[in-house]
Design a protein around this motif. Structure first.
Motif, PDB file in Angstrom:
ATOM      1  N   HIS A   1       7.731  -3.184  31.180  1.00 53.93           N
ATOM      2  CA  HIS A   1       8.288  -1.852  31.387  1.00 53.93           C
ATOM      3  C   HIS A   1       7.703  -0.852  30.387  1.00 53.93           C
ATOM      4  O   HIS A   1       7.527  -1.182  29.200  1.00 53.93           O
ATOM      5  N   TYR A   2       7.442   0.368  30.872  1.00 53.23           N
ATOM      6  CA  TYR A   2       7.131   1.507  30.011  1.00 53.23           C
ATOM      7  C   TYR A   2       8.318   2.459  30.086  1.00 53.23           C
ATOM      8  O   TYR A   2       8.762   2.833  31.174  1.00 53.23           O
ATOM      9  N   ASN A   3       8.850   2.842  28.900  1.00 49.17           N
ATOM     10  CA  ASN A   3      10.121   3.556  28.830  1.00 49.17           C
ATOM     11  C   ASN A   3      10.009   4.803  27.950  1.00 49.17           C
ATOM     12  O   ASN A   3      10.355   4.774  26.771  1.00 49.17           O
ATOM     13  N   PRO A   4       9.517   5.931  28.507  1.00 48.28           N
ATOM     14  CA  PRO A   4       9.448   7.174  27.726  1.00 48.28           C
ATOM     15  C   PRO A   4      10.762   7.941  27.782  1.00 48.28           C
ATOM     16  O   PRO A   4      11.506   7.863  28.767  1.00 48.28           O
ATOM     17  N   GLY A   5      11.060   8.672  26.724  1.00 51.37           N
ATOM     18  CA  GLY A   5      12.271   9.488  26.693  1.00 51.37           C
ATOM     19  C   GLY A   5      12.126  10.740  27.537  1.00 51.37           C
ATOM     20  O   GLY A   5      11.073  11.387  27.523  1.00 51.37           O
TER      21      GLY A   5
ATOM     22  N   ILE B   1      13.513  14.604  17.825  1.00 52.32           N
ATOM     23  CA  ILE B   1      12.910  13.271  17.921  1.00 52.32           C
ATOM     24  C   ILE B   1      13.069  12.752  19.347  1.00 52.32           C
ATOM     25  O   ILE B   1      14.132  12.855  19.948  1.00 52.32           O
ATOM     26  N   ARG B   2      11.977  12.183  19.844  1.00 55.18           N
ATOM     27  CA  ARG B   2      11.984  11.592  21.178  1.00 55.18           C
ATOM     28  C   ARG B   2      11.544  10.133  21.075  1.00 55.18           C
ATOM     29  O   ARG B   2      10.574   9.807  20.385  1.00 55.18           O
ATOM     30  N   ASN B   3      12.256   9.252  21.779  1.00 57.30           N
ATOM     31  CA  ASN B   3      11.920   7.824  21.769  1.00 57.30           C
ATOM     32  C   ASN B   3      10.883   7.483  22.833  1.00 57.30           C
ATOM     33  O   ASN B   3      10.820   8.128  23.893  1.00 57.30           O
ATOM     34  N   THR B   4      10.120   6.445  22.580  1.00 54.17           N
ATOM     35  CA  THR B   4       9.256   5.846  23.597  1.00 54.17           C
ATOM     36  C   THR B   4       9.142   4.355  23.288  1.00 54.17           C
ATOM     37  O   THR B   4       9.170   3.958  22.119  1.00 54.17           O
TER      38      THR B   4
ATOM     39  N   ALA C   1      13.272   7.521  31.167  1.00 51.01           N
ATOM     40  CA  ALA C   1      12.694   7.047  32.421  1.00 51.01           C
ATOM     41  C   ALA C   1      12.134   5.650  32.215  1.00 51.01           C
ATOM     42  O   ALA C   1      11.953   5.187  31.081  1.00 51.01           O
ATOM     43  N   SER C   2      11.842   4.978  33.323  1.00 54.79           N
ATOM     44  CA  SER C   2      11.277   3.637  33.227  1.00 54.79           C
ATOM     45  C   SER C   2      10.400   3.359  34.436  1.00 54.79           C
ATOM     46  O   SER C   2      10.747   3.721  35.565  1.00 54.79           O
ATOM     47  N   ALA C   3       9.253   2.741  34.175  1.00 55.56           N
ATOM     48  CA  ALA C   3       8.373   2.263  35.242  1.00 55.56           C
ATOM     49  C   ALA C   3       7.880   0.883  34.826  1.00 55.56           C
ATOM     50  O   ALA C   3       7.564   0.651  33.651  1.00 55.56           O
ATOM     51  N   GLY C   4       7.834  -0.031  35.778  1.00 53.44           N
ATOM     52  CA  GLY C   4       7.450  -1.392  35.409  1.00 53.44           C
ATOM     53  C   GLY C   4       6.855  -2.158  36.573  1.00 53.44           C
ATOM     54  O   GLY C   4       6.937  -1.743  37.740  1.00 53.44           O
TER      55      GLY C   4
END
Length: 233
Positions: A164-168, A181-184, A143-146
């Motif tokens: 931008h904040y980009n959590p998996g 494993i999850r990216n952020t 996802a992404s919010a910015g």
């Protein structure tokens, strides 16, 4: 199957770009990425967050949808993510992951006199180009919010900056019964875009046809009558 899905998405991106009637602007961005990974071991109750790693990102974008307050932004982005190990004996080891992503954001904007603040939110479809970690998922969603701001002084060229904040949303790596494993990540970008003018309807050509002899005689008679009236007054 995953590669076919990703190539289909890129084809949609190219088709959208080619249809200039819907495209409002095109542009480029470049920026820095601060990324991290959260490791969830099946044998542990707690998640382990690794040290942040710094990379970079670059993208080509198109902006479309003719609305005063809403736009759609589609991007094809290269992003270098990953993390650093924070546990001995491998402390400081870098886990480098490179992605090619197809991003689609809803852009909520408010155009002012010489700048435009805006908010972005939407999904990213990320395709893994390379990683040293075992059992990677080639394609996953995040996802992404910015937020951002555009500077309108040099229109039709518009400079802008974004955060931008980009959590998996999905796990990017998974070893069954061992670890997931999850990216952020967070991104700071600068960019430039070129606004495109909407196509205008052309007026049909006007042709001047020559007058016939009869029309010329009538016109001369009318001019003669007007001249006599003017002399009388």
């Amino acid at each position: 199957m995953q590669r076919i899905l990703f190539l289909s998405v890129i084809l949609i991106f190219n088709t959208t770009f080619a249809n200039a009637q819907f495209v409002k602007a095109w542009g480029l961005t470049i920026g820095g990425t601060r990324s991290n990974q959260i490791w969830n071991f099946d044998s542990l109750d707690n998640n382990l967050r690794k040290k942040a790693k710094y990379g970079f990102n670059a993208s080509a974008l198109v902006e479309w949808l003719a609305h005063d307050y809403l736009r759609i932004v589609s991007e094809l982005q290269y992003n270098r993510k990953g993390a650093k190990e924070n546990l001995a004996p491998n402390e400081g080891l870098k886990y480098k992951t490179n992605y090619l992503a197809f991003n689609n954001f809803l852009k909520i904007r408010q155009e002012l006199y010489d700048f435009t603040p805006y908010f972005l939110i939407g999904p990213r479809l990320e395709y893994l180009l390379g990683s040293p970690l075992p059992n990677p998922k080639k394609i996953h969603l995040s996802a992404s919010a910015g937020i951002g701001i555009e500077f309108l002084h040099k229109r039709p060229w518009v400079f802008f900056t974004e955060y931008h904040y980009n959590p998996g949303i999905m796990k990017s790596f998974r070893t069954p019964d061992v670890v997931a494993i999850r990216n952020t990540s967070m991104e700071l970008r600068i960019g430039i875009k070129r606004e495109l003018k909407a196509p205008t309807e052309k007026c049909p050509p006007v042709y001047n046809t020559p007058m016939t002899e009869e029309q010329q005689k009538k016109l001369e008679k009318q001019k003669g009558k007007k001249g006599k009236k003017a002399r009388m007054y």
